[in-house]
Enzyme design. Structure first.
Site, PDB file in Angstrom:
ATOM      1  N   ASN A  42       0.810  -1.209   0.000  1.00  0.00           N
ATOM      2  CA  ASN A  42       0.000   0.000   0.000  1.00  0.00           C
ATOM      3  C   ASN A  42       0.851   1.270   0.000  1.00  0.00           C
ATOM      4  OD1 ASN A  42      -1.823  -2.061   1.978  1.00  0.00           O
ATOM      5  ND2 ASN A  42      -2.793  -1.203   0.172  1.00  0.00           N
ATOM      6  N   HIS A  69      -2.892  -6.007  -4.129  1.00  0.00           N
ATOM      7  CA  HIS A  69      -2.755  -4.816  -4.984  1.00  0.00           C
ATOM      8  C   HIS A  69      -1.471  -4.817  -5.811  1.00  0.00           C
ATOM      9  CE1 HIS A  69      -6.303  -2.967  -3.407  1.00  0.00           C
ATOM     10  NE2 HIS A  69      -5.834  -2.847  -2.178  1.00  0.00           N
ATOM     11  N   HIS A 177      -4.342  -4.321   8.328  1.00  0.00           N
ATOM     12  CA  HIS A 177      -3.877  -3.016   8.818  1.00  0.00           C
ATOM     13  C   HIS A 177      -4.230  -2.749  10.277  1.00  0.00           C
ATOM     14  CE1 HIS A 177      -3.430  -1.059   4.531  1.00  0.00           C
ATOM     15  NE2 HIS A 177      -3.034  -2.318   4.567  1.00  0.00           N
TER      16      HIS A 177
HETATM   17 FE   FE2 Z   1      -3.864  -6.032   0.871  1.00  0.00          FE
END
Ligand code: FE2
Length: 255
Positions: A42, A69, A177
């Site tokens: 990220n 991602h 997270h």
């Molecule tokens: Fe992720």
């Protein structure tokens, strides 16, 4: 000889990368870290550019792992084939670029790092990680091994933890997270935590400005997600592996 491994939660946006750069070398020194793995998926909010990968390595990471991602910043494609220090999940479809595992020198012997992605609610095509890790560990017999399991469900992460108990030195979860309070050594000697947390703005929703996330959940039109402002934190875990690759101590990091 013991190897102290620091695993750092997902770096979120420019604030997260800046904070990592300001803190990681100090933490490494204070905690006597021999080897450090940072999840970088990220760093660009969605994905990571090659420049951000180099920045994370320059900040003091030995290996950067990724996740769902991975392909959002397309410049990453060539970069993944050029560097052995940035891993994308090993159970991505086999025709995709890059690699999902590697063996590295720590100064106290070799260590193998494996990046895996979960199947539950991750919205990517991938092979079953439980079968993939069996194949990988056959290649890494006798080498202390650690695993970043990038997954949504705590159940899938715990199942993988117990599946690998006694077979790897440590397995940690990333992607959520939010640091979990279940850091421990499993019965057969594998260090485990369901999620490391993140490196990024503390007063945020997973690193994002709270008002944007609130708007999303209220069903309103949202602007492009931006990192929150304010102070950051770095969260992760330290796993001490003995000469046999078993975990003998764990310590949570909230910096
Ligand atoms: Fe992720």
């Amino acid at each position: 000889m013991e190897i102290r491994v620091l695993a750092v939660g997902d770096v979120v946006g420019r604030p997260g990368l800046h904070y990592l750069t300001s803190r990681l070398r100090t933490i490494r020194k204070q905690k006597g870290i021999d080897f450090c793995v940072v999840n970088g998926e990220n760093a660009a909010m969605n994905g990571m550019t090659p420049g951000q990968g180099e920045d994370i390595l320059d900040a003091g990471a030995d290996v950067v792992t990724l996740g769902n991602h991975t392909w959002r910043q397309r410049e990453i494609v060539d970069y993944l084939d050029e560097t052995s220090r940035v891993l994308r999940p090993a159970n991505f479809m086999p025709q995709l670029p890059g690699q999902g595992m590697g063996v590295y020198e720590t100064g106290k012997g070799e260590i193998a790092v494996v990046n895996l992605i979960g199947q539950y609610q991750m919205d990517v095509h991938c092979d079953n990680p439980f079968y993939k890790i069996d194949d990988i560990l056959r290649q890494y017999q006798g080498i202390p091994t650690v695993v970043d399991f990038h997954a949504e469900a705590s159940s899938e992460k715990l199942a993988m933890g117990f599946y690998l108990d006694g077979r790897v030195g440590a397995i940690w979860g990333t992607h959520c997270h939010v640091p979990t309070a279940d850091l421990r050594i499993l019965p057969q000697g594998t260090g485990y935590i369901s999620d490391l947390g993140m490196t990024g703005p503390r007063d945020s929703v997973l690193g994002i400005r709270p008002e944007q996330s609130i708007a999303l959940f209220r069903g309103e039109l949202t602007s492009r997600f931006a990192p929150a402002s304010g102070s950051c934190w770095l969260t992760g875990a330290i796993f001490t592996l003995d000469g046999h690759g078993k975990c003998v101590a764990v310590e949570q990091v909230l910096d």
